[in-house]
Design a protein around this motif. Structure first.
Motif, short mmCIF file in Angstrom:
data_model
loop_
_atom_site.label_atom_id
_atom_site.label_comp_id
_atom_site.label_asym_id
_atom_site.label_seq_id
_atom_site.Cartn_x
_atom_site.Cartn_y
_atom_site.Cartn_z
N LEU A 8 0.83 -1.19 0.00
CA LEU A 8 0.00 0.00 0.00
C LEU A 8 0.87 1.25 0.00
CD1 LEU A 8 -2.70 -0.96 2.68
CD2 LEU A 8 -2.93 -1.06 0.20
N THR A 9 0.41 2.26 -0.68
CA THR A 9 1.13 3.54 -0.70
C THR A 9 0.79 4.32 0.57
OG1 THR A 9 -0.65 4.75 -1.79
CG2 THR A 9 0.92 3.58 -3.21
N TYR A 33 -2.69 4.21 2.94
CA TYR A 33 -2.71 4.03 4.40
C TYR A 33 -3.46 5.19 5.07
CZ TYR A 33 0.35 -0.04 4.95
OH TYR A 33 0.86 -1.32 4.94
N ALA A 34 -3.23 6.40 4.57
CA ALA A 34 -3.89 7.57 5.15
C ALA A 34 -5.41 7.48 4.97
CB ALA A 34 -3.36 8.84 4.50
N ILE A 35 -5.84 6.99 3.81
CA ILE A 35 -7.28 6.83 3.55
C ILE A 35 -7.87 5.80 4.50
CG2 ILE A 35 -8.98 6.00 1.87
CD1 ILE A 35 -7.16 7.22 -0.32
N ILE A 36 -7.15 4.70 4.72
CA ILE A 36 -7.63 3.65 5.63
C ILE A 36 -7.74 4.18 7.05
CG2 ILE A 36 -7.02 1.43 6.69
CD1 ILE A 36 -5.76 0.64 4.00
N GLU A 37 -6.72 4.89 7.50
CA GLU A 37 -6.74 5.42 8.88
C GLU A 37 -7.84 6.46 9.07
OE1 GLU A 37 -2.89 6.68 10.12
OE2 GLU A 37 -2.09 4.63 10.22
N LYS A 38 -8.10 7.24 8.04
CA LYS A 38 -9.20 8.20 8.12
C LYS A 38 -10.54 7.48 8.28
CE LYS A 38 -11.27 12.15 5.73
NZ LYS A 38 -11.23 13.02 4.52
N GLU A 39 -10.69 6.39 7.56
CA GLU A 39 -11.91 5.59 7.69
C GLU A 39 -12.03 4.99 9.09
OE1 GLU A 39 -15.42 3.56 7.00
OE2 GLU A 39 -14.48 5.22 5.88
N ILE A 40 -10.91 4.52 9.63
CA ILE A 40 -10.90 3.97 10.99
C ILE A 40 -11.35 5.02 12.00
CG2 ILE A 40 -9.41 3.08 12.83
CD1 ILE A 40 -10.02 1.03 10.68
N ILE A 41 -10.81 6.23 11.88
CA ILE A 41 -11.16 7.30 12.81
C ILE A 41 -12.65 7.64 12.70
CG2 ILE A 41 -10.84 9.78 13.25
CD1 ILE A 41 -7.86 9.35 12.65
N ASN A 42 -13.19 7.65 11.48
CA ASN A 42 -14.62 7.92 11.30
C ASN A 42 -15.48 6.86 11.99
OD1 ASN A 42 -14.17 10.25 9.81
ND2 ASN A 42 -14.23 9.19 7.83
N ARG A 43 -15.05 5.61 11.86
CA ARG A 43 -15.80 4.52 12.51
C ARG A 43 -15.76 4.66 14.03
NH1 ARG A 43 -14.23 -1.19 9.47
NH2 ARG A 43 -14.61 -0.52 7.31
N ILE A 44 -14.58 4.96 14.57
CA ILE A 44 -14.45 5.09 16.02
C ILE A 44 -15.25 6.28 16.55
CG2 ILE A 44 -12.82 5.56 17.89
CD1 ILE A 44 -12.71 2.70 16.76
#
Length: 219
Positions: free
Chosen positions: A163-164, A168-179
């Protein structure tokens, strides 16, 4: 004889002046000071008990010392699956599971608190404090705890998923939105309200001596 008479006159004058002064003082207390605002003092029936109440302004200043109250921190985890498979065929499967560990905090801004937010009823020994509601303050991913599981490859796939940094930044942003959505769920939010009440009550009770009924309201 003349000297004795003078002494008697002087003593008589001093007595007259003294009583006249007391009379004027008493009249001043009655006629003038009655127009001044009174400071009421609550005294218990049992004079051996000592009670004292802090003013609204003093209590506000005491709470202001905290400024930003963090009543609750929550540790959560979130699992995601990165799917780089080719189609739906098992032989072309390529999956990787990642588990994130996150700490979320709630905070209450006490810097805007004013005297009007605190009501003290000395006679009935009641204190009511109105506070802003807790809000989700921060969501931090613990990078050291992040678990990257081994890539699952189908029969015709090899190697790991790459992953670029942007991905990774897009994935972590999604994680933060879920939390953030989880932290706003009623059960967790109610817990932040409960902890805020406990902390503020502890601050007030350490400041105001005596037995009183303390209630916390939220705007």
């Amino acid at each position: 004889m003349l000297k004795r008479l003078k002494k008697k006159i002087i003593k008589s004058l001093m007595v007259i002046i003294l009583f006249t002064s007391l009379g004027f003082y008493g009249a001043y207390k009655v006629l003038v000071e009655d127009d001044k605002p009174k400071t009421s003092t609550f005294l218990p029936a049992d004079e051996t008990i000592k009670l004292s109440f802090i003013s609204e302004e003093s209590l506000v200043n005491k709470i202001h010392n905290v400024q930003r109250l963090v009543p609750l921190e929550v540790e959560l985890n979130e699992r995601i699956i990165i799917d780089s498979s080719w189609g739906d065929f098992e032989v072309f499967k390529k999956l990787q599971r990642i588990e994130y560990y996150i700490k979320g905090t709630y905070s209450v801004d006490l810097s805007t608190l004013e005297n009007s937010n605190i009501k003290i009823d000395k006679l009935n020994k009641k204190i009511q404090i109105t506070l802003p509601k807790p809000v989700v303050d921060s969501i931090i991913i613990n990078q050291d705890k992040t678990i990257f599981e081994t890539t699952e490859n189908g029969l015709l796939r090899i190697g790991d998923i790459k992953l670029t940094p942007d991905e990774y930044a897009i994935i972590e942003k999604e994680i933060i939105n879920r939390i953030e959505k989880k932290l706003k769920e009623q059960s967790l939010y109610n817990e932040s309200i409960k902890k805020t009440e406990e902390v503020v009550k502890s601050i007030v009770r350490s400041t105001v001596p005596g037995d009183f009924n303390l209630t916390i309201k939220f705007e």
